[in-house]
Design a protein around this motif. Structure first.
Motif, PDB file in Angstrom:
ATOM      1  N   ILE A 158       0.852  -1.196   0.000  1.00 16.70           N
ATOM      2  CA  ILE A 158       0.000   0.000   0.000  1.00 16.70           C
ATOM      3  C   ILE A 158       0.884   1.241   0.000  1.00 16.70           C
ATOM      4  O   ILE A 158       1.948   1.242   0.606  1.00 16.70           O
ATOM      5  CB  ILE A 158      -0.851   0.042   1.296  1.00 16.70           C
ATOM      6  CG1 ILE A 158      -1.446  -1.316   1.607  1.00 16.70           C
ATOM      7  CG2 ILE A 158      -1.924   1.092   1.215  1.00 16.70           C
ATOM      8  CD1 ILE A 158      -1.598  -1.531   3.092  1.00 16.70           C
ATOM      9  N   GLN A 159       0.410   2.290  -0.655  1.00 17.51           N
ATOM     10  CA  GLN A 159       1.118   3.568  -0.604  1.00 17.51           C
ATOM     11  C   GLN A 159       0.436   4.432   0.459  1.00 17.51           C
ATOM     12  O   GLN A 159      -0.702   4.842   0.283  1.00 17.51           O
ATOM     13  CB  GLN A 159       1.016   4.279  -1.960  1.00 17.51           C
ATOM     14  CG  GLN A 159       1.620   3.496  -3.107  1.00 17.51           C
ATOM     15  CD  GLN A 159       3.127   3.415  -3.047  1.00 17.51           C
ATOM     16  OE1 GLN A 159       3.771   4.373  -2.664  1.00 17.51           O
ATOM     17  NE2 GLN A 159       3.675   2.279  -3.407  1.00 17.51           N
ATOM     18  N   LEU A 160       1.135   4.659   1.551  1.00 25.52           N
ATOM     19  CA  LEU A 160       0.553   5.522   2.587  1.00 25.52           C
ATOM     20  C   LEU A 160       1.416   6.776   2.732  1.00 25.52           C
ATOM     21  O   LEU A 160       2.538   6.825   2.235  1.00 25.52           O
ATOM     22  CB  LEU A 160       0.491   4.777   3.921  1.00 25.52           C
ATOM     23  CG  LEU A 160      -0.507   3.632   4.006  1.00 25.52           C
ATOM     24  CD1 LEU A 160      -0.391   2.928   5.336  1.00 25.52           C
ATOM     25  CD2 LEU A 160      -1.932   4.105   3.797  1.00 25.52           C
ATOM     26  N   LYS A 161       0.869   7.786   3.425  1.00 22.74           N
ATOM     27  CA  LYS A 161       1.612   9.034   3.618  1.00 22.74           C
ATOM     28  C   LYS A 161       2.899   8.778   4.387  1.00 22.74           C
ATOM     29  O   LYS A 161       2.987   7.834   5.176  1.00 22.74           O
ATOM     30  CB  LYS A 161       0.748  10.022   4.403  1.00 22.74           C
ATOM     31  CG  LYS A 161      -0.169  10.821   3.523  1.00 22.74           C
ATOM     32  CD  LYS A 161      -0.730  11.993   4.272  1.00 22.74           C
ATOM     33  CE  LYS A 161      -1.681  12.738   3.360  1.00 22.74           C
ATOM     34  NZ  LYS A 161      -2.499  13.696   4.074  1.00 22.74           N
ATOM     35  N   SER A 162       3.877   9.668   4.173  1.00 23.61           N
ATOM     36  CA  SER A 162       5.154   9.467   4.855  1.00 23.61           C
ATOM     37  C   SER A 162       4.971   9.658   6.361  1.00 23.61           C
ATOM     38  O   SER A 162       4.084  10.402   6.814  1.00 23.61           O
ATOM     39  CB  SER A 162       6.182  10.451   4.332  1.00 23.61           C
ATOM     40  OG  SER A 162       5.935  11.722   4.872  1.00 23.61           O
ATOM     41  N   ALA A 163       5.851   8.989   7.111  1.00 29.01           N
ATOM     42  CA  ALA A 163       5.770   9.056   8.572  1.00 29.01           C
ATOM     43  C   ALA A 163       5.898  10.494   9.052  1.00 29.01           C
ATOM     44  O   ALA A 163       5.221  10.909   9.991  1.00 29.01           O
ATOM     45  CB  ALA A 163       6.859   8.191   9.183  1.00 29.01           C
ATOM     46  N   GLU A 164       6.766  11.277   8.405  1.00 33.28           N
ATOM     47  CA  GLU A 164       7.011  12.651   8.860  1.00 33.28           C
ATOM     48  C   GLU A 164       5.752  13.501   8.786  1.00 33.28           C
ATOM     49  O   GLU A 164       5.456  14.263   9.693  1.00 33.28           O
ATOM     50  CB  GLU A 164       8.140  13.288   8.025  1.00 33.28           C
ATOM     51  CG  GLU A 164       9.518  12.810   8.412  1.00 33.28           C
ATOM     52  CD  GLU A 164       9.797  12.916   9.914  1.00 33.28           C
ATOM     53  OE1 GLU A 164       9.588  13.998  10.494  1.00 33.28           O
ATOM     54  OE2 GLU A 164      10.209  11.903  10.524  1.00 33.28           O
TER      55      GLU A 164
ATOM     56  N   VAL B  39       2.608  12.509   8.818  1.00 36.19           N
ATOM     57  CA  VAL B  39       1.617  12.084   9.813  1.00 36.19           C
ATOM     58  C   VAL B  39       2.082  12.479  11.213  1.00 36.19           C
ATOM     59  O   VAL B  39       1.286  12.914  12.045  1.00 36.19           O
ATOM     60  CB  VAL B  39       1.336  10.569   9.702  1.00 36.19           C
ATOM     61  CG1 VAL B  39       0.352  10.114  10.764  1.00 36.19           C
ATOM     62  CG2 VAL B  39       0.801  10.239   8.318  1.00 36.19           C
ATOM     63  N   LYS B  40       3.387  12.363  11.442  1.00 39.77           N
ATOM     64  CA  LYS B  40       3.916  12.730  12.768  1.00 39.77           C
ATOM     65  C   LYS B  40       3.644  14.207  13.056  1.00 39.77           C
ATOM     66  O   LYS B  40       3.266  14.577  14.168  1.00 39.77           O
ATOM     67  CB  LYS B  40       5.420  12.442  12.829  1.00 39.77           C
ATOM     68  CG  LYS B  40       5.999  12.630  14.216  1.00 39.77           C
ATOM     69  CD  LYS B  40       7.291  11.875  14.402  1.00 39.77           C
ATOM     70  CE  LYS B  40       8.421  12.490  13.630  1.00 39.77           C
ATOM     71  NZ  LYS B  40       9.671  11.746  13.784  1.00 39.77           N
TER      72      LYS B  40
ATOM     73  N   LYS C 288       1.194  15.964  11.969  1.00 39.12           N
ATOM     74  CA  LYS C 288      -0.233  16.114  12.297  1.00 39.12           C
ATOM     75  C   LYS C 288      -0.518  15.634  13.719  1.00 39.12           C
ATOM     76  O   LYS C 288      -1.321  16.221  14.435  1.00 39.12           O
ATOM     77  CB  LYS C 288      -1.085  15.324  11.300  1.00 39.12           C
ATOM     78  CG  LYS C 288      -1.139  15.985   9.941  1.00 39.12           C
ATOM     79  CD  LYS C 288      -2.095  15.245   9.058  1.00 39.12           C
ATOM     80  CE  LYS C 288      -2.065  15.788   7.651  1.00 39.12           C
ATOM     81  NZ  LYS C 288      -2.979  15.072   6.771  1.00 39.12           N
TER      82      LYS C 288
ATOM     83  N   LYS D  38      -5.429  18.616   7.430  1.00 42.22           N
ATOM     84  CA  LYS D  38      -6.254  17.433   7.275  1.00 42.22           C
ATOM     85  C   LYS D  38      -6.681  17.292   5.833  1.00 42.22           C
ATOM     86  O   LYS D  38      -6.764  16.229   5.276  1.00 42.22           O
ATOM     87  CB  LYS D  38      -7.469  17.552   8.186  1.00 42.22           C
ATOM     88  CG  LYS D  38      -7.977  16.209   8.643  1.00 42.22           C
ATOM     89  CD  LYS D  38      -9.119  16.395   9.582  1.00 42.22           C
ATOM     90  CE  LYS D  38      -9.732  15.045   9.898  1.00 42.22           C
ATOM     91  NZ  LYS D  38     -10.975  15.149  10.579  1.00 42.22           N
TER      92      LYS D  38
ATOM     93  N   PHE E   6       7.491   6.390  17.288  1.00 50.43           N
ATOM     94  CA  PHE E   6       6.642   6.702  16.133  1.00 50.43           C
ATOM     95  C   PHE E   6       7.285   6.167  14.848  1.00 50.43           C
ATOM     96  O   PHE E   6       6.629   5.489  14.050  1.00 50.43           O
ATOM     97  CB  PHE E   6       6.424   8.222  16.036  1.00 50.43           C
ATOM     98  CG  PHE E   6       5.410   8.600  14.997  1.00 50.43           C
ATOM     99  CD1 PHE E   6       4.086   8.808  15.357  1.00 50.43           C
ATOM    100  CD2 PHE E   6       5.769   8.726  13.659  1.00 50.43           C
ATOM    101  CE1 PHE E   6       3.136   9.128  14.398  1.00 50.43           C
ATOM    102  CE2 PHE E   6       4.829   9.049  12.697  1.00 50.43           C
ATOM    103  CZ  PHE E   6       3.511   9.249  13.067  1.00 50.43           C
TER     104      PHE E   6
ATOM    105  N   TYR F 120       5.171   3.369  13.059  1.00 51.56           N
ATOM    106  CA  TYR F 120       4.191   4.019  12.169  1.00 51.56           C
ATOM    107  C   TYR F 120       3.803   3.112  11.000  1.00 51.56           C
ATOM    108  O   TYR F 120       2.619   2.884  10.737  1.00 51.56           O
ATOM    109  CB  TYR F 120       4.739   5.354  11.649  1.00 51.56           C
ATOM    110  CG  TYR F 120       3.921   5.890  10.493  1.00 51.56           C
ATOM    111  CD1 TYR F 120       2.638   6.381  10.711  1.00 51.56           C
ATOM    112  CD2 TYR F 120       4.404   5.858   9.194  1.00 51.56           C
ATOM    113  CE1 TYR F 120       1.855   6.835   9.652  1.00 51.56           C
ATOM    114  CE2 TYR F 120       3.631   6.313   8.129  1.00 51.56           C
ATOM    115  CZ  TYR F 120       2.366   6.804   8.372  1.00 51.56           C
ATOM    116  OH  TYR F 120       1.586   7.231   7.332  1.00 51.56           O
TER     117      TYR F 120
ATOM    118  N   LYS G 260      -8.159   5.009   2.844  1.00 52.80           N
ATOM    119  CA  LYS G 260      -6.915   5.716   3.150  1.00 52.80           C
ATOM    120  C   LYS G 260      -7.109   6.849   4.165  1.00 52.80           C
ATOM    121  O   LYS G 260      -6.342   6.974   5.116  1.00 52.80           O
ATOM    122  CB  LYS G 260      -6.342   6.286   1.853  1.00 52.80           C
ATOM    123  CG  LYS G 260      -4.862   6.498   1.895  1.00 52.80           C
ATOM    124  CD  LYS G 260      -4.374   6.876   0.511  1.00 52.80           C
ATOM    125  CE  LYS G 260      -2.866   7.046   0.498  1.00 52.80           C
ATOM    126  NZ  LYS G 260      -2.376   7.383  -0.826  1.00 52.80           N
TER     127      LYS G 260
END
Lengths: 141, 185
Positions: A55-61, A63-64, A66, A141, B30, B34, B48
């Motif tokens: 899956i392609q999810l948003k980068s950890a940075e 989300v962190k 947010k 968001k 994290f 994550y 998503k």
């Protein structure tokens, strides 16, 4: 053991969670039973199918950031709530005193109202900061 | 097993540092969790945006509760448990398992590496549909075991049941997955 019982063991076997004796017994059975061997192949395929779906999810940075924004917002709202409560108590206490003590000199009244004004300005600044953070959070968001 | 022990030791140190107000420890936690946790959440809800919201809430809960956990807590299981509860709450509230799956086709991307080329798009879509049809508890154990690589012991902590119950649950989940897989066209 019959094939039905071995089928249960196979599920544990593909997860590498069998005891050594169970493993030996099962492997001996697999050498002689084609249906259990087929079931083993199916289980390995199933594991592969679930494992290989990426899956392609948003980068950890991102989300962190947010998460920190939300945490900051939570703590800020708590702090602001405490400040507002304390200010309201102080102001209402002062007002009651002023109303009860008519003989208070004008200069004291002026100082008091200046203080009230400053508290109000402080509250406006705090409210603006909260509002700005909420807007920023909504945008993120 | 040695690797697991080292990981647990690292986690114990991270928890201890966090309790001693070292905020960099939270950053490390994290960064470490994550990806697997957000993948787990995504595979539970298959949306998503919702997965991202649940992931954020999970890590906020982690931040707020980490100061009070036992020093020897199995951190990974503890975080997965928070994520699992959040997913189950979401699924219960929205009863949205099936409708979510419509989005999954657009947002899941197949890994086209040489080892994964056998899995074509059609098969992938079918898996997504099957995952949506099976019970959320079955889906949960399949993902935790086959995707997140958690041990039976860790899964038993996440789902709060015995290891023998987990063995049986995984077995039934695989049978159910296969049954639905064969029934879905």
């Amino acid at each position: 053991m019959n094939c039905k019982e071995y089928e249960f063991l196979l599920s544990i076997y593909v997860d590498n969670e069998c005891s050594e004796s169970e493993k030996q017994e099962l492997e001996a059975h697999l050498n002689t039973c084609s249906s259990c061997q087929k079931r083993l192949d199916q289980l390995l395929l199933l594991k592969g199918v679930v494992r290989n779906e990426s899956i392609q999810l948003k980068s950890a940075e991102k989300v962190k950031k947010k998460v920190y924004n939300k945490l900051y917002l939570h703590f800020f709202i708590l702090f602001a709530g405490l400040v507002i409560c304390a200010s309201l108590i102080a102001v209402s206490g002062g007002l009651v005193q002023l109303l009860l003590l008519n003989s208070t000199p004008v200069i004291i009244k002026c100082i008091f109202f200046a203080g009230v004004g400053l508290i109000m300005v402080g509250l406006v600044i705090i409210m603006f900061d909260i509002y700005r953070n909420v807007i920023r959070f909504m945008k993120n968001k | 097993m040695l690797g697991m022990g080292v990981r647990m030791e690292e986690d114990i140190k991270l928890v201890s540092r966090f309790k001693n107000k070292d905020m960099a420890a939270y950053d490390e936690i994290f960064s470490k969790y994550y990806k697997p946790v957000s993948y787990y959440i995504f595979k539970m809800v298959y949306n998503k945006e919702i997965a991202e919201d649940i992931t954020q809430d999970t890590f906020i809960k982690v931040y707020k509760a980490l100061g009070n956990v036992d020093d020897n807590v199995r951190l990974s299981s503890w975080i997965y448990r928070i994520a699992h509860n959040a997913c189950i709450d979401y699924i219960r509230k929205n009863k949205s398992t099936l409708e979510l799956l419509d989005n999954a086709k657009e947002i899941c991307d197949l890994n086209r590496g040489p080892e994964q080329q056998f899995m074509n798009k059609e098969l992938h879509d079918k898996i997504v549909r099957v995952m949506g049809k099976i019970n959320s508890r079955y889906r949960s154990v399949l993902i935790l075991r086959d995707y997140n690589d958690l041990s039976y012991k860790d899964i038993s902590i996440v789902l709060k049941c015995s290891e023998s119950a987990i063995k049986s649950l995984i077995h039934r989940a695989r049978l159910e997955f296969q049954k639905v897989f064969e029934a879905v066209d």
